[in-house]
Design a protein around this motif. Structure first.
Motif, PDB file in Angstrom:
ATOM      1  N   UNK A 152       0.878  -1.172   0.082  1.00 28.55           N
ATOM      2  CA  UNK A 152       0.024  -0.032   0.238  1.00 28.55           C
ATOM      3  C   UNK A 152       0.933   1.481  -0.082  1.00 28.55           C
ATOM      4  N   UNK A 153       0.325   2.323  -0.877  1.00 31.68           N
ATOM      5  CA  UNK A 153       1.060   3.488  -0.918  1.00 31.68           C
ATOM      6  C   UNK A 153       0.070   4.629  -0.591  1.00 31.68           C
ATOM      7  N   UNK A 154       0.564   5.456   0.413  1.00 29.99           N
ATOM      8  CA  UNK A 154      -0.382   6.729   0.660  1.00 29.99           C
ATOM      9  C   UNK A 154      -0.674   7.446  -0.350  1.00 29.99           C
ATOM     10  N   UNK A 155      -1.899   7.816  -0.448  1.00 23.67           N
ATOM     11  CA  UNK A 155      -2.289   8.753  -1.621  1.00 23.67           C
ATOM     12  C   UNK A 155      -1.921  10.386  -1.433  1.00 23.67           C
ATOM     13  N   UNK A 156      -0.840  10.741  -1.672  1.00 23.73           N
ATOM     14  CA  UNK A 156      -0.484  12.124  -1.527  1.00 23.73           C
ATOM     15  C   UNK A 156      -1.484  13.223  -2.136  1.00 23.73           C
ATOM     16  N   UNK A 157      -1.923  12.870  -3.137  1.00 22.80           N
ATOM     17  CA  UNK A 157      -2.969  13.876  -3.936  1.00 22.80           C
ATOM     18  C   UNK A 157      -4.291  13.165  -4.165  1.00 22.80           C
ATOM     19  N   UNK A 158      -4.797  12.688  -3.248  1.00 21.56           N
ATOM     20  CA  UNK A 158      -6.057  12.163  -3.033  1.00 21.56           C
ATOM     21  C   UNK A 158      -7.251  13.648  -3.511  1.00 21.56           C
ATOM     22  N   UNK A 159      -6.829  14.689  -3.102  1.00 19.80           N
ATOM     23  CA  UNK A 159      -7.732  15.831  -3.283  1.00 19.80           C
ATOM     24  C   UNK A 159      -7.789  15.970  -4.556  1.00 19.80           C
ATOM     25  N   UNK A 160      -6.539  16.254  -4.998  1.00 20.13           N
ATOM     26  CA  UNK A 160      -6.612  16.352  -6.369  1.00 20.13           C
ATOM     27  C   UNK A 160      -7.249  15.176  -7.477  1.00 20.13           C
ATOM     28  N   UNK A 161      -7.023  14.151  -7.216  1.00 18.71           N
ATOM     29  CA  UNK A 161      -7.649  13.259  -8.096  1.00 18.71           C
ATOM     30  C   UNK A 161      -9.082  13.166  -7.798  1.00 18.71           C
ATOM     31  N   UNK A 162      -9.622  13.645  -6.707  1.00 14.93           N
ATOM     32  CA  UNK A 162     -11.098  13.613  -6.609  1.00 14.93           C
ATOM     33  C   UNK A 162     -11.645  14.600  -7.687  1.00 14.93           C
ATOM     34  N   UNK A 163     -10.713  15.555  -7.962  1.00 19.16           N
ATOM     35  CA  UNK A 163     -11.508  16.740  -8.884  1.00 19.16           C
ATOM     36  C   UNK A 163     -11.414  16.026 -10.512  1.00 19.16           C
ATOM     37  N   UNK A 164     -10.169  15.775 -10.567  1.00 21.10           N
ATOM     38  CA  UNK A 164      -9.693  15.185 -12.312  1.00 21.10           C
ATOM     39  C   UNK A 164      -8.655  14.436 -12.142  1.00 21.10           C
ATOM     40  N   UNK A 165      -8.599  13.612 -13.413  1.00 24.62           N
ATOM     41  CA  UNK A 165      -7.582  12.552 -13.566  1.00 24.62           C
ATOM     42  C   UNK A 165      -6.267  13.219 -13.483  1.00 24.62           C
ATOM     43  N   UNK A 166      -5.264  12.686 -12.978  1.00 18.44           N
ATOM     44  CA  UNK A 166      -3.821  13.042 -12.877  1.00 18.44           C
ATOM     45  C   UNK A 166      -3.137  12.819 -14.238  1.00 18.44           C
ATOM     46  N   UNK A 167      -2.800  13.938 -15.067  1.00 19.49           N
ATOM     47  CA  UNK A 167      -1.865  13.548 -16.010  1.00 19.49           C
ATOM     48  C   UNK A 167      -0.724  14.022 -15.627  1.00 19.49           C
ATOM     49  N   UNK A 168       0.100  13.210 -15.017  1.00 14.83           N
ATOM     50  CA  UNK A 168       1.413  13.281 -14.561  1.00 14.83           C
ATOM     51  C   UNK A 168       2.088  12.046 -15.014  1.00 14.83           C
ATOM     52  N   UNK A 169       3.354  11.965 -15.453  1.00 13.42           N
ATOM     53  CA  UNK A 169       4.212  10.802 -15.495  1.00 13.42           C
ATOM     54  C   UNK A 169       5.352  10.966 -14.739  1.00 13.42           C
ATOM     55  N   UNK A 170       5.757   9.917 -14.205  1.00  8.76           N
ATOM     56  CA  UNK A 170       6.998   9.967 -13.361  1.00  8.76           C
ATOM     57  C   UNK A 170       8.166   9.415 -14.241  1.00  8.76           C
ATOM     58  N   UNK A 171       9.487  10.059 -14.018  1.00  6.39           N
ATOM     59  CA  UNK A 171      10.526   9.598 -14.629  1.00  6.39           C
ATOM     60  C   UNK A 171      11.747   9.561 -13.647  1.00  6.39           C
ATOM     61  N   UNK A 172      12.531   8.307 -13.573  1.00  4.87           N
ATOM     62  CA  UNK A 172      13.639   8.079 -12.733  1.00  4.87           C
ATOM     63  C   UNK A 172      14.771   7.706 -13.507  1.00  4.87           C
ATOM     64  N   UNK A 173      15.625   8.357 -13.465  1.00  2.00           N
ATOM     65  CA  UNK A 173      17.139   8.213 -13.959  1.00  2.00           C
ATOM     66  C   UNK A 173      18.242   7.891 -13.046  1.00  2.00           C
ATOM     67  N   UNK A 174      19.508   7.544 -13.426  1.00  2.00           N
ATOM     68  CA  UNK A 174      20.243   7.234 -12.679  1.00  2.00           C
ATOM     69  C   UNK A 174      21.086   8.340 -11.873  1.00  2.00           C
ATOM     70  N   UNK A 175      21.395   9.254 -13.036  1.00  2.00           N
ATOM     71  CA  UNK A 175      22.339  10.283 -12.800  1.00  2.00           C
ATOM     72  C   UNK A 175      22.015  11.816 -13.498  1.00  2.00           C
ATOM     73  N   UNK A 176      21.175  12.450 -13.011  1.00  2.00           N
ATOM     74  CA  UNK A 176      20.741  13.817 -13.746  1.00  2.00           C
ATOM     75  C   UNK A 176      22.032  14.799 -14.239  1.00  2.00           C
ATOM     76  N   UNK A 177      23.141  14.595 -13.500  1.00  2.00           N
ATOM     77  CA  UNK A 177      24.224  15.266 -13.978  1.00  2.00           C
ATOM     78  C   UNK A 177      24.726  14.613 -15.215  1.00  2.00           C
ATOM     79  N   UNK A 178      24.963  13.555 -15.414  1.00  2.00           N
ATOM     80  CA  UNK A 178      25.285  12.707 -16.743  1.00  2.00           C
ATOM     81  C   UNK A 178      24.527  13.280 -17.847  1.00  2.00           C
ATOM     82  N   UNK A 179      25.196  13.930 -18.967  1.00  2.00           N
ATOM     83  CA  UNK A 179      24.443  14.378 -19.988  1.00  2.00           C
ATOM     84  C   UNK A 179      23.394  13.359 -20.687  1.00  2.00           C
TER      85      UNK A 179
END
Length: 352
Positions: free
Chosen positions: A45-72
């Protein structure tokens, strides 16, 4: 995806008690707290940090994870994915891991807790917990190299072997026989650490390609060093010059490593490409500004960004299943490689 009600039911408590445990309130008895935490872990289970926003509209947010943002390379990937995402009406939330599997797991948990619509994981490292979390949460995801395809997970495989083949063939055609592969890996890991898959894929590709050119007289060598890109590359080439059999060409596992190799060769009075030819991998924007400009294997950023967003949007919007994709690589020729000078062995004594 498990909800707070599922956790409460499994732990035999109220949702208010679950909320109190999540928020760190000390009014919950230790025995009850342990029971709630056990239920949270079992259900992923993951707590819903954006429950209030989701109640209003569908979240159009994509997550992006990289190893090292300083690497070009990772920075350019992030830019490409952001541009493609915005063109499709999505925003991006970015995190980096510094090549840490622990940080990767934490970042995935945070993204799932943010209720991202989909998640792109463009990392060198991998951890089995990541797949467990994603499958439990049903969040669509796409990986670079390290993923396992299923209903909601896609994987994009970079054609490392194709790129390495083009490099080795190019060097062989120029007349090189003794070719060094410069491999680096993050600190606090070993060169054989399996989760560092993309590093191992590039190394294995070099070994396989070298065997294909065995009849051409190729004498491949590999030097390894632990540390961050340029510094590790610099130390690796010093190590190679002191301990490896003379070589006339070097292939760096990534462009930042090639930058360090270039510096190390300069420190030892060895000219590129007159005495040692040098080729990088990734074709970052820095390549054309080096002296000499660096020949490098190109991983098309725009193509990668489009593949990532197409996979995520297809799953989010149309419930398309996960898929395995392949991204071709190309060799971009510049000025850092040429014919070996008289096929001389270029081992030099360490300068004092």
């Amino acid at each position: 995806m498990a909800s707070i009600y599922d956790v409460a039911k499994l732990a035999n408590v109220s949702t208010a008690t679950v909320s109190a445990v999540i928020n760190g309130q000390d009014k919950v008895e230790s025995k009850t707290r342990r029971r709630v935490l056990a239920a949270i872990k079992k259900l992923h289970y993951q707590p819903n940090f954006y429950a209030s926003n989701l109640a209003k509209s569908k979240m159009r947010l994509l997550g992006l994870i990289v190893s090292d943002i300083l690497n070009p390379f990772f920075g350019e990937i992030a830019q490409s994915i952001r541009q493609e995402a915005q063109a499709r009406g999505y925003e991006i939330s970015l995190a980096d891991t510094q090549f840490s599997r622990k940080e990767l797991v934490s970042a995935v948990k945070r993204m799932v807790g943010m209720r991202v619509a989909g998640l792109a994981i463009m990392t060198t490292e991998m951890d089995s917990q990541v797949l467990e979390i994603l499958r439990a949460s049903r969040v669509p995801a796409v990986f670079e190299d390290v993923g396992t395809v299923d209903e909601t997970i896609s994987n994009i495989r970079i054609d490392y072997e194709g790129g390495i083949y083009k490099v080795v063939k190019y060097l062989v055609d120029l007349g090189h026989k003794r070719i060094l592969f410069v491999r680096t890996y993050p600190e606090n890991t070993t060169k054989d650490d399996l989760p560092l898959l993309s590093i191992n894929l590039r190394t294995t590709a070099f070994q396989r390609v070298a065997k294909q050119f065995k009849q051409a007289g190729i004498e491949p060598q590999i030097v390894s060093y632990s540390g961050r890109g340029p510094k590790a590359g610099q130390e690796a080439i010093h190590k190679a010059l002191d301990h490896c059999k003379g070589f006339t060409a070097a292939i760096a596992i990534a462009d930042p490593v090639a930058l360090g190799v270039l510096r190390g060769l300069h420190q030892r009075g060895i000219r590129v490409p007159e005495e040692v030819s040098l080729v990088g991998f990734d074709n970052s924007y820095l390549c054309e500004f080096l002296c000499p400009p660096l020949t490098s294997v190109d991983i098309p950023r725009r193509g990668l960004g489009k593949m990532v967003v197409d996979c995520l949007a297809g799953n989010v919007e149309s419930k398309e299943p996960g898929r395995e994709l392949k991204l071709e690589t190309n060799l971009v020729l510049r000025e850092s490689a040429t014919r070996p000078k008289g096929f001389r062995i270029l081992r030099r004594e360490k300068l004092t």
